[in-house]
Write a protein that holds these residues in place. Structure first.
Motif, short mmCIF file in Angstrom:
data_model
loop_
_atom_site.label_atom_id
_atom_site.label_comp_id
_atom_site.label_asym_id
_atom_site.label_seq_id
_atom_site.Cartn_x
_atom_site.Cartn_y
_atom_site.Cartn_z
N ILE A 107 0.87 -1.18 0.00
CA ILE A 107 0.00 0.00 0.00
C ILE A 107 0.90 1.22 0.00
O ILE A 107 1.84 1.31 0.79
N ILE B 189 0.18 -2.93 -6.25
CA ILE B 189 0.24 -1.73 -5.41
C ILE B 189 -1.15 -1.13 -5.26
O ILE B 189 -1.83 -0.89 -6.26
N LEU B 190 -1.55 -0.89 -4.03
CA LEU B 190 -2.76 -0.10 -3.78
C LEU B 190 -2.29 1.32 -3.49
O LEU B 190 -1.64 1.57 -2.48
N PHE C 111 -2.69 5.19 -2.68
CA PHE C 111 -3.48 6.31 -2.14
C PHE C 111 -2.83 7.65 -2.48
O PHE C 111 -3.42 8.69 -2.18
N PRO D 197 -1.82 10.80 -4.66
CA PRO D 197 -2.50 11.38 -5.82
C PRO D 197 -1.57 11.59 -6.99
O PRO D 197 -1.33 12.70 -7.42
N ILE E 133 -0.27 9.51 -10.81
CA ILE E 133 -0.39 8.36 -11.72
C ILE E 133 0.98 7.74 -11.87
O ILE E 133 1.92 8.38 -12.32
N VAL F 263 -1.56 -1.76 -10.58
CA VAL F 263 -1.78 -0.68 -9.62
C VAL F 263 -3.28 -0.42 -9.50
O VAL F 263 -3.97 -0.28 -10.51
N ASN F 264 -3.76 -0.38 -8.29
CA ASN F 264 -5.14 0.00 -8.03
C ASN F 264 -5.13 1.34 -7.32
O ASN F 264 -4.42 1.52 -6.34
N VAL G 258 -6.75 4.55 -5.29
CA VAL G 258 -7.81 5.14 -4.46
C VAL G 258 -7.43 6.60 -4.24
O VAL G 258 -6.49 6.90 -3.51
N ASN G 259 -8.13 7.49 -4.92
CA ASN G 259 -7.86 8.91 -4.75
C ASN G 259 -8.98 9.51 -3.91
O ASN G 259 -10.09 9.77 -4.38
N LEU G 260 -8.69 9.69 -2.63
CA LEU G 260 -9.73 10.10 -1.68
C LEU G 260 -10.33 11.45 -2.04
O LEU G 260 -11.54 11.66 -1.94
N ARG G 261 -9.47 12.36 -2.51
CA ARG G 261 -9.97 13.68 -2.88
C ARG G 261 -10.97 13.56 -4.03
O ARG G 261 -12.05 14.15 -4.01
N SER G 262 -10.61 12.77 -5.04
CA SER G 262 -11.51 12.59 -6.19
C SER G 262 -12.81 11.92 -5.78
O SER G 262 -13.89 12.28 -6.27
N GLU G 263 -12.72 10.94 -4.89
CA GLU G 263 -13.93 10.24 -4.46
C GLU G 263 -14.91 11.20 -3.81
O GLU G 263 -16.12 11.12 -4.03
#
Lengths: 200, 200
Positions: A145, A168-169, A171, A173, A175, A184-185, A187-192
């Motif tokens: 992570i 890889i996960l 978080f 921000p 690419i 790669v997965n 998770v962009n918390l801001r975008s969500e």
């Protein structure tokens, strides 16, 4: 290559199936599962066929069997070792996250540049990133992570890939540029969160 | 209704465009942007046309203009007030998350059943859920983050909807039943990590 989207649907199916099971059901139709998961019954059947999961026309799918198949896809019964790079607030919260701890996910170690984070203050050992190679090798770790600031994201990713990490996960921000064999997965918390503001 | 998927692509475009701008570029082609974002140039142009964003055939799209258009879609220049339900580790980390704080996202209040969390220990005020109605009304809040345990998810969601919340970012591992006019965006941290284990 199986893509992340179908895999995430299976994980969504699992949430629904667990709920059905708690409610006392033993069988489920693609229609019912699709309705609960927000996808069409055709999509459910298509997804199941990709992983050779069969039901009977009359009786539907056996929930227990479905859950076992899904857990098998995600290697639920193996030891699933993970390291985490970046022990800021997000990293720290993830280490303590019950959803990981309760489900056979083993957080082996954290890494951070800040020496004040090393030692016994955390519930997993935290090391300098220089130790990534050794830990990955010693524990045969394939999954990491990434929860470092944007500016450090690509360098940290390169380090993980060089050490032998293949999934890889992320978080952070940013690419990530990775070789073709690395998954790669994001998770962009801001975008969500921001995606919701469109609707306000 | 515009769906979340296209909105999330725009937020991905923004990450790429910010990077291009930092590198000194002023114009971008749909080809270049698509390559960076991992989508086809056709998809980029189609997405832009949905929001009436125009480029010139020869010169490509103006990056500054694109970024302004995207910020406009997500109301970047308005005050974007959010409350958060559940001040566990994830809730706490989200409140402190720089990606929110630096981007005109205003965390107004947190709510938790545990009285030991009330008061000045947090960087935002934390109240009993009984105060949700009043805070939502006083601050005209439409957006909430849900970060409670699975068992409390639906009840907390019902409470938010009754108070007037119309958009929910849901970290609780439960599929929420909501009226048609409510939008829910799901972040299931366990699923995000587990989807990677398939590839190991």
């Amino acid at each position: 290559m199986t893509n992340l989207r179908i895999l995430k649907r299976f994980l969504l199916y699992r949430i629904c199936l667990n709920k059905f099971q708690k409610l006392g059901f033993e069988k489920v139709y693609s229609y019912t599962l699709g309705e609960e998961a927000g996808v069409t019954p055709e999509q459910v059947r298509k997804d199941f066929s990709v992983f050779s999961i069969k039901g009977s026309k009359r009786g539907g799918y056996d929930i227990k069997h479905l859950l076992a198949s899904i857990n098998n896809i995600f290697k639920q019964d193996s030891e699933r070792n993970v390291i985490i790079i970046g022990m800021g607030d997000i990293g720290h919260a993830l280490v303590k996250y019950q959803g990981f701890r309760e489900n056979n996910i083993n957080m082996v170690a954290g890494f951070d540049l800040d020496p004040s984070k090393y030692g016994k203050k955390n519930i997993i050992p935290v090391y300098h990133p220089d130790s990534i190679d050794k830990i990955v090798r010693d524990f045969d770790i394939k999954t990491a992570i990434l929860a470092v600031p944007e500016s450090a994201g690509q360098a940290a990713c390169d380090r993980l890939v060089a050490a032998g990490i293949t999934a890889i996960l992320n978080f952070s921000p940013v690419i990530l540029k990775v070789p073709d064999n690395i998954i790669v997965n994001y998770v962009n918390l801001r975008s969500e969160l921001e995606s919701l503001f469109y609707f306000i």
